[in-house]
Write a protein that holds these residues in place. Structure first.
Motif, PDB file in Angstrom:
ATOM      1  N   ILE A   2       1.151  -0.907   0.445  1.00 15.99           N
ATOM      2  CA  ILE A   2      -0.020  -0.294   0.071  1.00 15.99           C
ATOM      3  C   ILE A   2       0.862   1.359  -0.023  1.00 15.99           C
ATOM      4  O   ILE A   2       1.764   1.430   0.944  1.00 15.99           O
ATOM      5  CB  ILE A   2      -0.499  -0.029   1.021  1.00 15.99           C
ATOM      6  CG1 ILE A   2      -1.828  -1.579   1.566  1.00 15.99           C
ATOM      7  CG2 ILE A   2      -2.030   0.950   1.477  1.00 15.99           C
ATOM      8  CD1 ILE A   2      -2.192  -1.260   2.233  1.00 15.99           C
ATOM      9  N   TRP A  54       3.667   0.576   2.758  1.00 15.10           N
ATOM     10  CA  TRP A  54       3.723   0.058   3.399  1.00 15.10           C
ATOM     11  C   TRP A  54       3.148  -1.494   3.332  1.00 15.10           C
ATOM     12  O   TRP A  54       2.308  -1.606   2.221  1.00 15.10           O
ATOM     13  CB  TRP A  54       2.283   0.327   4.574  1.00 15.10           C
ATOM     14  CG  TRP A  54       2.764   1.559   5.197  1.00 15.10           C
ATOM     15  CD1 TRP A  54       2.454   2.903   4.456  1.00 15.10           C
ATOM     16  CD2 TRP A  54       3.965   2.357   6.146  1.00 15.10           C
ATOM     17  NE1 TRP A  54       2.573   4.015   5.342  1.00 15.10           N
ATOM     18  CE2 TRP A  54       3.339   3.235   6.292  1.00 15.10           C
ATOM     19  CE3 TRP A  54       3.996   1.107   7.034  1.00 15.10           C
ATOM     20  CZ2 TRP A  54       4.087   3.809   6.952  1.00 15.10           C
ATOM     21  CZ3 TRP A  54       4.948   1.627   8.810  1.00 15.10           C
ATOM     22  CH2 TRP A  54       4.639   3.524   8.319  1.00 15.10           C
ATOM     23  N   ASN A  56       1.590  -4.047   4.818  1.00 19.96           N
ATOM     24  CA  ASN A  56       0.054  -4.579   4.921  1.00 19.96           C
ATOM     25  C   ASN A  56      -1.183  -2.959   5.861  1.00 19.96           C
ATOM     26  O   ASN A  56      -0.417  -1.738   5.802  1.00 19.96           O
ATOM     27  CB  ASN A  56      -0.327  -5.681   4.894  1.00 19.96           C
ATOM     28  CG  ASN A  56       0.140  -5.386   6.549  1.00 19.96           C
ATOM     29  OD1 ASN A  56      -0.055  -5.163   7.210  1.00 19.96           O
ATOM     30  ND2 ASN A  56       0.591  -7.402   6.906  1.00 19.96           N
ATOM     31  N   ASP A  57      -2.015  -3.275   5.277  1.00 15.57           N
ATOM     32  CA  ASP A  57      -2.659  -2.034   6.814  1.00 15.57           C
ATOM     33  C   ASP A  57      -2.676  -2.558   8.062  1.00 15.57           C
ATOM     34  O   ASP A  57      -2.661  -1.525   8.914  1.00 15.57           O
ATOM     35  CB  ASP A  57      -4.601  -2.378   6.754  1.00 15.57           C
ATOM     36  CG  ASP A  57      -4.842  -2.242   4.624  1.00 15.57           C
ATOM     37  OD1 ASP A  57      -4.819  -0.493   4.749  1.00 15.57           O
ATOM     38  OD2 ASP A  57      -6.160  -2.797   4.537  1.00 15.57           O
ATOM     39  N   THR A  58      -2.212  -3.425   8.649  1.00 17.65           N
ATOM     40  CA  THR A  58      -1.931  -4.157  10.050  1.00 17.65           C
ATOM     41  C   THR A  58      -0.657  -3.055  10.135  1.00 17.65           C
ATOM     42  O   THR A  58      -0.218  -1.944  11.101  1.00 17.65           O
ATOM     43  CB  THR A  58      -1.803  -5.047  10.804  1.00 17.65           C
ATOM     44  OG1 THR A  58      -2.489  -6.632  10.103  1.00 17.65           O
ATOM     45  CG2 THR A  58      -0.867  -5.287  11.575  1.00 17.65           C
ATOM     46  N   ILE A  60      -0.173   0.008   8.635  1.00 18.20           N
ATOM     47  CA  ILE A  60       0.002   1.257   8.467  1.00 18.20           C
ATOM     48  C   ILE A  60      -0.779   1.528  10.058  1.00 18.20           C
ATOM     49  O   ILE A  60      -0.621   2.568  10.850  1.00 18.20           O
ATOM     50  CB  ILE A  60      -1.693   1.401   7.261  1.00 18.20           C
ATOM     51  CG1 ILE A  60      -0.262   1.016   6.169  1.00 18.20           C
ATOM     52  CG2 ILE A  60      -2.198   2.626   7.663  1.00 18.20           C
ATOM     53  CD1 ILE A  60      -1.735   1.267   4.710  1.00 18.20           C
ATOM     54  N   GLU A  61      -2.086   0.884   9.935  1.00 15.25           N
ATOM     55  CA  GLU A  61      -2.395   1.206  12.073  1.00 15.25           C
ATOM     56  C   GLU A  61      -1.834   0.647  12.850  1.00 15.25           C
ATOM     57  O   GLU A  61      -1.515   1.928  13.469  1.00 15.25           O
ATOM     58  CB  GLU A  61      -3.718  -0.336  12.361  1.00 15.25           C
ATOM     59  CG  GLU A  61      -4.205  -0.162  13.294  1.00 15.25           C
ATOM     60  CD  GLU A  61      -5.550  -0.871  13.315  1.00 15.25           C
ATOM     61  OE1 GLU A  61      -5.352  -0.590  14.546  1.00 15.25           O
ATOM     62  OE2 GLU A  61      -5.663  -1.924  12.845  1.00 15.25           O
ATOM     63  N   ASN A  64      -0.264   4.712  12.510  1.00 16.64           N
ATOM     64  CA  ASN A  64      -0.703   5.414  13.488  1.00 16.64           C
ATOM     65  C   ASN A  64      -0.814   5.436  14.871  1.00 16.64           C
ATOM     66  O   ASN A  64      -2.095   6.521  15.327  1.00 16.64           O
ATOM     67  CB  ASN A  64      -2.496   5.304  12.245  1.00 16.64           C
ATOM     68  CG  ASN A  64      -2.052   5.232  11.063  1.00 16.64           C
ATOM     69  OD1 ASN A  64      -1.621   6.462  10.363  1.00 16.64           O
ATOM     70  ND2 ASN A  64      -3.392   5.489  10.063  1.00 16.64           N
ATOM     71  N   GLN A  88      -4.256   7.205   0.471  1.00 13.95           N
ATOM     72  CA  GLN A  88      -3.848   5.339   0.082  1.00 13.95           C
ATOM     73  C   GLN A  88      -3.945   4.577  -1.422  1.00 13.95           C
ATOM     74  O   GLN A  88      -5.444   4.991  -1.989  1.00 13.95           O
ATOM     75  CB  GLN A  88      -4.927   4.852   1.416  1.00 13.95           C
ATOM     76  CG  GLN A  88      -3.933   5.058   2.692  1.00 13.95           C
ATOM     77  CD  GLN A  88      -4.771   4.345   2.696  1.00 13.95           C
ATOM     78  OE1 GLN A  88      -4.821   2.955   2.971  1.00 13.95           O
ATOM     79  NE2 GLN A  88      -4.932   4.600   4.680  1.00 13.95           N
ATOM     80  N   SER A  90      -3.021   1.413  -4.301  1.00 11.08           N
ATOM     81  CA  SER A  90      -2.524   0.146  -4.465  1.00 11.08           C
ATOM     82  C   SER A  90      -2.123   0.061  -5.973  1.00 11.08           C
ATOM     83  O   SER A  90      -2.691   1.067  -6.866  1.00 11.08           O
ATOM     84  CB  SER A  90      -3.925  -1.049  -4.872  1.00 11.08           C
ATOM     85  OG  SER A  90      -4.553  -1.063  -3.121  1.00 11.08           O
TER      86      SER A  90
END
Length: 97
Positions: A2, A54, A56-58, A60-61, A64, A88, A90
């Motif tokens: 991402i 990044w 993955n979303d994990t 990024i979280e 943050n 964001q 892809s």
């Protein structure tokens, strides 16, 4: 992967750069961070762009919620004009990329 593009318009360029040094250094150490770069607009030096990659979303979280990132956001609040613009993205799979 991402990609995040975050754009900032600031009132105090030198103070923003001081804040950015720390967040860039600490973010590059984060698990799941593939790239974290900052750019300054050549025509308008009060505009900055972060280009982030990044896993993955994990990741990024976690970023943050990281202390150094939250501190950065708090520190730049008084020297930032308007809202931060965030995209964001892809990557589009292609034989040409």
């Amino acid at each position: 992967m991402i990609t995040i593009i975050a754009k900032f318009d600031v009132t105090n360029v030198e103070e923003f750069k001081k804040c950015a040094v720390n967040v860039v250094r600490d973010t590059r150490k984060e698990k799941g961070n593939l790239a974290y770069k900052i750019y300054q607009d050549r025509k308008d030096p009060s505009k900055f762009t972060f280009i982030e990659e990044w896993l993955n979303d994990t990741a990024i979280e976690q970023h943050n919620n990281a202390k150094h990132f939250l501190k950065f956001l708090e520190d730049i609040k008084p020297i930032t004009n308007g809202e931060v613009q965030i995209e964001q993205l892809s990557k589009v799979p292609s034989v040409f990329c």
